[in-house]
Design a protein around this motif. Structure first.
Motif, PDB file in Angstrom:
ATOM      1  N   VAL A  49     -35.987  -2.543  76.815  1.00 19.28           N
ATOM      2  CA  VAL A  49     -35.493  -3.913  76.772  1.00 19.28           C
ATOM      3  C   VAL A  49     -35.058  -4.219  75.353  1.00 19.28           C
ATOM      4  CG1 VAL A  49     -36.060  -6.345  77.139  1.00 19.28           C
ATOM      5  CG2 VAL A  49     -37.054  -4.563  78.626  1.00 19.28           C
ATOM      6  N   GLU A  50     -33.793  -4.448  75.175  1.00 20.94           N
ATOM      7  CA  GLU A  50     -33.278  -4.765  73.856  1.00 20.94           C
ATOM      8  C   GLU A  50     -33.502  -6.245  73.565  1.00 20.94           C
ATOM      9  OE1 GLU A  50     -29.262  -3.610  73.492  1.00 20.94           O
ATOM     10  OE2 GLU A  50     -29.660  -1.456  73.768  1.00 20.94           O
ATOM     11  N   LYS A  51     -34.038  -6.434  72.338  1.00 21.56           N
ATOM     12  CA  LYS A  51     -34.332  -7.800  71.976  1.00 21.56           C
ATOM     13  C   LYS A  51     -33.985  -8.000  70.506  1.00 21.56           C
ATOM     14  CE  LYS A  51     -38.041 -11.239  71.939  1.00 21.56           C
ATOM     15  NZ  LYS A  51     -39.483 -11.480  72.183  1.00 21.56           N
ATOM     16  N   GLU A  52     -33.249  -8.986  70.231  1.00 19.08           N
ATOM     17  CA  GLU A  52     -32.891  -9.279  68.858  1.00 19.08           C
ATOM     18  C   GLU A  52     -34.023 -10.065  68.200  1.00 19.08           C
ATOM     19  OE1 GLU A  52     -29.196 -11.255  68.595  1.00 19.08           O
ATOM     20  OE2 GLU A  52     -28.021  -9.584  69.406  1.00 19.08           O
ATOM     21  N   VAL A  53     -34.436  -9.522  67.040  1.00 14.11           N
ATOM     22  CA  VAL A  53     -35.508 -10.178  66.304  1.00 14.11           C
ATOM     23  C   VAL A  53     -34.952 -10.642  64.965  1.00 14.11           C
ATOM     24  CG1 VAL A  53     -37.790  -9.917  65.274  1.00 14.11           C
ATOM     25  CG2 VAL A  53     -37.234  -8.720  67.398  1.00 14.11           C
ATOM     26  N   VAL A  54     -35.102 -11.850  64.680  1.00 12.78           N
ATOM     27  CA  VAL A  54     -34.626 -12.404  63.414  1.00 12.78           C
ATOM     28  C   VAL A  54     -35.711 -12.202  62.362  1.00 12.78           C
ATOM     29  CG1 VAL A  54     -33.800 -14.472  62.227  1.00 12.78           C
ATOM     30  CG2 VAL A  54     -33.217 -14.080  64.635  1.00 12.78           C
ATOM     31  N   VAL A  55     -35.378 -11.410  61.318  1.00 13.31           N
ATOM     32  CA  VAL A  55     -36.336 -11.142  60.245  1.00 13.31           C
ATOM     33  C   VAL A  55     -35.980 -12.004  59.050  1.00 13.31           C
ATOM     34  CG1 VAL A  55     -37.294  -9.398  58.711  1.00 13.31           C
ATOM     35  CG2 VAL A  55     -36.616  -8.773  61.042  1.00 13.31           C
TER      36      VAL A  55
END
Length: 232
Positions: A49-55
């Motif tokens: 599952v691709e998930k964009e994580v804001v760092v």
């Protein structure tokens, strides 16, 4: 009458035959039901599952350096070296390594890939066997007092670096491949055979064996013979 007699005889025969025939038998058949067990196989499937994580990026501001003072003394961390012997011969630490090129030029220095490149030398010739290195100096180079910088200064500096008075100097190790350097450092010879002045702006180093890494050790700052030549 005759027909009646015949019918009676037939009836009697059938009756006798019927009485002599074996009685019917009931045969029981055993029915075997074969049971099969079917194995249930569970196939696991990995699902990505691709998930964009804001760092959140933490930016540290670069500190503003203090203003440069005009005039006054420049303080350099010298690693214990005093002004009495602040010269490249006594090189022992990184602060010295970084400051000497600002004061005294070397035949070579290093680029950003730590590869030797010409500094004072305008041109360097190396033979195919890597046993002869020839350095060409700029003809217009002068010291801060106006005196010309020559091949004699280079020879003076290198012989001083291998002098028996400095047995622990780093240069003794760097220049051990020069012809006659070991004998000179041990006090067994008055001069170094492999250091040759070809003219006032050309100096040559002849090695006793091939040494492709010789240029990695020629970062020794050159010193003025006309000022230091008479110093004990």
């Amino acid at each position: 009458m005759k027909k009646l007699t015949t019918l009676l005889l037939l009836t009697l025969v059938v009756t006798l035959l019927a009485s002599c025939a074996p009685a019917p038998q009931i045969v029981e058949k055993e029915v075997i039901v074969e049971k099969k067990v079917v194995e249930t196989v569970i196939v696991e499937k990995e699902v990505v599952v691709e998930k964009e994580v804001v760092v959140e990026k933490l930016v540290t501001p670069t500190p503003v350096p203090p203003p440069i003072k005009k005039g006054g003394a420049v303080i350099i961390g010298s690693g214990g070296m005093t002004a009495a012997h602040y010269n490249p011969i006594w090189l022992t630490c990184n602060p010295q390594f970084l400051t000497f090129p600002l004061i005294l030029p070397a035949l070579t220095w290093f680029d950003d890939q730590v590869q030797p490149i010409p500094q004072l030398a305008e041109k360097i010739d190396v033979n195919e066997e890597a046993t002869v290195y020839t350095f060409h100096l700029p003809e217009k180079a002068v010291w801060s007092d106006g005196e010309p910088l020559t091949a004699e200064d280079v020879a003076f500096t290198y012989k001083l670096a291998i002098n028996p008075a400095f047995p622990k100097a780093v240069w003794v190790r760097n220049f051990t491949s020069i012809k006659g350097a070991d004998e000179y450092q041990k006090g067994e010879a008055d001069d170094i055979e492999g250091i040759k002045i070809l003219d006032s702006h050309t100096i040559q180093f002849e090695l006793k064996e091939p040494n492709a890494s010789f240029l990695f050790g020629t970062y020794l700052g050159i010193m003025p013979e006309h000022i230091l030549g008479s110093v004990k």
